[in-house]
Design a protein around this motif. Sequence first.
Motif, PDB file in Angstrom:
ATOM      1  N   VAL A   1      85.858  46.092  32.639  1.00 24.89           N
ATOM      2  CA  VAL A   1      86.068  45.576  31.451  1.00 24.89           C
ATOM      3  C   VAL A   1      86.800  45.358  30.439  1.00 24.89           C
ATOM      4  O   VAL A   1      87.892  45.890  30.567  1.00 24.89           O
ATOM      5  CB  VAL A   1      84.958  47.019  30.622  1.00 24.89           C
ATOM      6  CG1 VAL A   1      84.661  46.735  29.416  1.00 24.89           C
ATOM      7  CG2 VAL A   1      84.162  48.130  31.735  1.00 24.89           C
ATOM      8  N   SER A   2      87.048  44.156  30.385  1.00 27.98           N
ATOM      9  CA  SER A   2      87.774  43.174  29.605  1.00 27.98           C
ATOM     10  C   SER A   2      87.913  43.230  27.889  1.00 27.98           C
ATOM     11  O   SER A   2      86.547  43.986  27.730  1.00 27.98           O
ATOM     12  CB  SER A   2      87.846  41.238  30.074  1.00 27.98           C
ATOM     13  OG  SER A   2      88.439  40.636  29.480  1.00 27.98           O
ATOM     14  N   LEU A  42      87.033  49.913  35.774  1.00 27.45           N
ATOM     15  CA  LEU A  42      88.317  49.365  35.796  1.00 27.45           C
ATOM     16  C   LEU A  42      88.627  49.250  34.153  1.00 27.45           C
ATOM     17  O   LEU A  42      88.080  47.986  33.970  1.00 27.45           O
ATOM     18  CB  LEU A  42      89.435  48.766  36.502  1.00 27.45           C
ATOM     19  CG  LEU A  42      91.250  48.462  35.303  1.00 27.45           C
ATOM     20  CD1 LEU A  42      91.753  49.935  35.512  1.00 27.45           C
ATOM     21  CD2 LEU A  42      91.721  47.144  36.172  1.00 27.45           C
ATOM     22  N   CYS A  43      88.721  49.610  33.152  1.00 27.47           N
ATOM     23  CA  CYS A  43      88.332  49.508  32.316  1.00 27.47           C
ATOM     24  C   CYS A  43      90.380  49.009  31.512  1.00 27.47           C
ATOM     25  O   CYS A  43      90.661  49.797  31.544  1.00 27.47           O
ATOM     26  CB  CYS A  43      88.189  50.484  30.587  1.00 27.47           C
ATOM     27  SG  CYS A  43      86.522  51.404  30.930  1.00 27.47           S
ATOM     28  N   LEU A  44      89.996  48.023  30.342  1.00 24.07           N
ATOM     29  CA  LEU A  44      91.340  47.663  29.942  1.00 24.07           C
ATOM     30  C   LEU A  44      91.469  47.645  28.063  1.00 24.07           C
ATOM     31  O   LEU A  44      90.422  46.986  28.024  1.00 24.07           O
ATOM     32  CB  LEU A  44      91.300  46.636  30.497  1.00 24.07           C
ATOM     33  CG  LEU A  44      93.340  45.736  30.624  1.00 24.07           C
ATOM     34  CD1 LEU A  44      94.465  46.620  30.398  1.00 24.07           C
ATOM     35  CD2 LEU A  44      93.221  44.453  30.883  1.00 24.07           C
ATOM     36  N   GLY A  58      85.927  36.698  36.364  1.00 27.97           N
ATOM     37  CA  GLY A  58      84.934  36.751  37.047  1.00 27.97           C
ATOM     38  C   GLY A  58      83.489  37.644  35.713  1.00 27.97           C
ATOM     39  O   GLY A  58      82.881  37.814  36.545  1.00 27.97           O
ATOM     40  N   PHE A  59      83.469  36.299  35.299  1.00 31.15           N
ATOM     41  CA  PHE A  59      81.998  36.866  34.380  1.00 31.15           C
ATOM     42  C   PHE A  59      80.896  36.379  34.797  1.00 31.15           C
ATOM     43  O   PHE A  59      80.512  36.203  35.867  1.00 31.15           O
ATOM     44  CB  PHE A  59      81.384  36.039  33.208  1.00 31.15           C
ATOM     45  CG  PHE A  59      82.824  36.535  32.221  1.00 31.15           C
ATOM     46  CD1 PHE A  59      82.981  37.636  31.727  1.00 31.15           C
ATOM     47  CD2 PHE A  59      83.463  35.660  31.476  1.00 31.15           C
ATOM     48  CE1 PHE A  59      83.950  37.557  30.868  1.00 31.15           C
ATOM     49  CE2 PHE A  59      84.337  35.956  29.862  1.00 31.15           C
ATOM     50  CZ  PHE A  59      84.622  37.217  30.286  1.00 31.15           C
ATOM     51  N   PRO A  89      84.298  41.772  39.729  1.00 40.73           N
ATOM     52  CA  PRO A  89      83.406  40.921  38.251  1.00 40.73           C
ATOM     53  C   PRO A  89      84.255  41.573  37.413  1.00 40.73           C
ATOM     54  O   PRO A  89      84.299  42.960  37.075  1.00 40.73           O
ATOM     55  CB  PRO A  89      81.944  41.851  38.490  1.00 40.73           C
ATOM     56  CG  PRO A  89      81.604  42.509  40.387  1.00 40.73           C
ATOM     57  CD  PRO A  89      82.956  42.479  40.817  1.00 40.73           C
ATOM     58  N   VAL A  90      84.001  40.818  35.577  1.00 39.29           N
ATOM     59  CA  VAL A  90      84.142  41.125  34.316  1.00 39.29           C
ATOM     60  C   VAL A  90      83.557  40.875  33.685  1.00 39.29           C
ATOM     61  O   VAL A  90      82.189  40.505  33.912  1.00 39.29           O
ATOM     62  CB  VAL A  90      85.382  40.290  34.408  1.00 39.29           C
ATOM     63  CG1 VAL A  90      86.422  40.630  33.457  1.00 39.29           C
ATOM     64  CG2 VAL A  90      86.312  40.413  35.720  1.00 39.29           C
ATOM     65  N   VAL A  91      83.098  42.057  32.661  1.00 41.08           N
ATOM     66  CA  VAL A  91      82.400  42.108  31.849  1.00 41.08           C
ATOM     67  C   VAL A  91      83.482  41.620  30.162  1.00 41.08           C
ATOM     68  O   VAL A  91      84.336  42.859  30.151  1.00 41.08           O
ATOM     69  CB  VAL A  91      81.413  43.059  31.361  1.00 41.08           C
ATOM     70  CG1 VAL A  91      82.034  44.362  31.544  1.00 41.08           C
ATOM     71  CG2 VAL A  91      80.425  42.829  30.355  1.00 41.08           C
ATOM     72  N   ALA A  92      83.028  41.282  29.348  1.00 44.27           N
ATOM     73  CA  ALA A  92      83.334  41.313  28.487  1.00 44.27           C
ATOM     74  C   ALA A  92      82.599  41.618  26.984  1.00 44.27           C
ATOM     75  O   ALA A  92      81.770  40.927  26.293  1.00 44.27           O
ATOM     76  CB  ALA A  92      84.555  39.446  27.859  1.00 44.27           C
ATOM     77  N   THR A  93      82.796  43.005  26.344  1.00 44.72           N
ATOM     78  CA  THR A  93      81.968  43.504  25.246  1.00 44.72           C
ATOM     79  C   THR A  93      82.089  42.128  23.211  1.00 44.72           C
ATOM     80  O   THR A  93      81.266  42.035  23.052  1.00 44.72           O
ATOM     81  CB  THR A  93      81.598  44.959  25.208  1.00 44.72           C
ATOM     82  OG1 THR A  93      83.122  45.078  25.047  1.00 44.72           O
ATOM     83  CG2 THR A  93      81.518  45.662  26.469  1.00 44.72           C
ATOM     84  N   ILE A  94      83.681  41.925  24.002  1.00 47.26           N
ATOM     85  CA  ILE A  94      83.366  41.357  22.585  1.00 47.26           C
ATOM     86  C   ILE A  94      83.128  40.156  22.543  1.00 47.26           C
ATOM     87  O   ILE A  94      82.733  39.342  21.295  1.00 47.26           O
ATOM     88  CB  ILE A  94      85.091  41.127  22.747  1.00 47.26           C
ATOM     89  CG1 ILE A  94      85.820  42.587  22.390  1.00 47.26           C
ATOM     90  CG2 ILE A  94      85.237  40.273  21.081  1.00 47.26           C
ATOM     91  CD1 ILE A  94      87.370  42.835  22.303  1.00 47.26           C
TER      92      ILE A  94
END
Length: 446
Positions: free
Chosen positions: A343-344, A428-430, A414-415, A368-373
């Motif tokens: 979680v980017s 993993l949350c950053l 990796g979206f 894999p990556v996700v960006a909630t912003i």
Amino acid sequence: MPRSNVVITGLGVVSSIGIGGDAFFDGLLQKRSGITSLAKRTDGCAVPSSSDSLTGHWIGGPVVDFEPKQYVRPRKSLKVMCREIQTAFAASHLAIEQSGLNAVLPLSDTGSLKPADVGTVFGSEMFYGSPVEMEDAIKASVTEQGEFDPAMFGGAAMKKVTPLWMLKHLPNMPACHVGISINAQGPNNTLVLGDVSGMAAVVESISCLERGTAKMMIAGATGTRINTTRMNYRADLPLAAVADPVALSSRPHDPESPGVVGGEAAAALILERREDAEQREAVALARIASYASCFVASGGMREGQRSSKSDPQLRGSAEAMKRSMEIALSDAGIESSQVGLVVSHGMGDPVIDLAERTALAEVAPNTPVVATIASLGHSGAASGMVDLVAGALALVKRQIPPTVQWNAANAQIGFRDAPEAMSSNHVLCLSHTSEGNAMAMVLESQ
């Protein structure tokens, strides 16, 4: 060995794509965007006039369907709650409801969970309030020559500003209101650390649980970048451009993104030691397996300046991000290949996003990556806690959510463009700041 045996037994979120965990996560899965013209906001803050062109100043992620009277009890408390306190209160009580605590509230010394057993820690920020609340005092400070005289403002404010104004805007009031509402008399604290405030609140809550000063902690965070007064200060991050459609204007990890879209949100977690959760037969949503915090000063911090310029390494620290993720993974006892989702904290700032991509390329290059912003805009102190909620729900729902993208071909990370099944047990949350703070947290499914 893992650094934590603390589990999440409830969560709540107030966001522009959904209020409540299920609505929020469904919004992520459906690639819903809360980014729109601020003309649609319903919170009484500044809106563009009919003659204003739609620029980056006038877009954001407002929560347009939030009704505070639905959540705040007693309702008379609303008169001493600014918008950020209201959303924090709502998110906290959504988490409390999910955790099954309502049956024992308000807490009492005769109950199974006593007032001293429950504490509250919130990540927060400066609550600016509305310029309108100062209007009469400012007018009374204008001289006969038509100039504002600061020396007159103190006396004018004493007469023209409501005595309750300060109580509405103190950063520690979300934790206070939430604690008072359930008669929680355990540890109560507030951390103001920018974008890492939410994760820092979780870390302090874990410390309270492990030291035995509480059996349960409510950890939350609230923030906004679209408050009227906050909108007047834009020097810390570059401003976004309006995309077509507007909903795609928040563009994390798009190298062509010029800047950041503001938003608002609040989120909260109920945290307990695993044995305490099991004793009260609570459902553990996820375990906080480990966490790490690191600071390596950014270029701007080393030079003693805050700037929205695009100079390389001016904002953010790839080294701090890298170290925090590596330590968190090591303490959790896992390799990066065992992480099913990152979680980017990508936000559309080309400088900070490049730092994050650099760190991720070294630590978790194929994850894999996700960006909630991308969906919500940047919600300040709330952003890291919102990401923890997203990570926990990804484990519960066994789903990797996609990321809203203006141009998927531009993304260098990796979206995913559509939901995917989650096979891993770890997320993993950053979270990180312009100055060089970085925090990483590993969540594990239960």
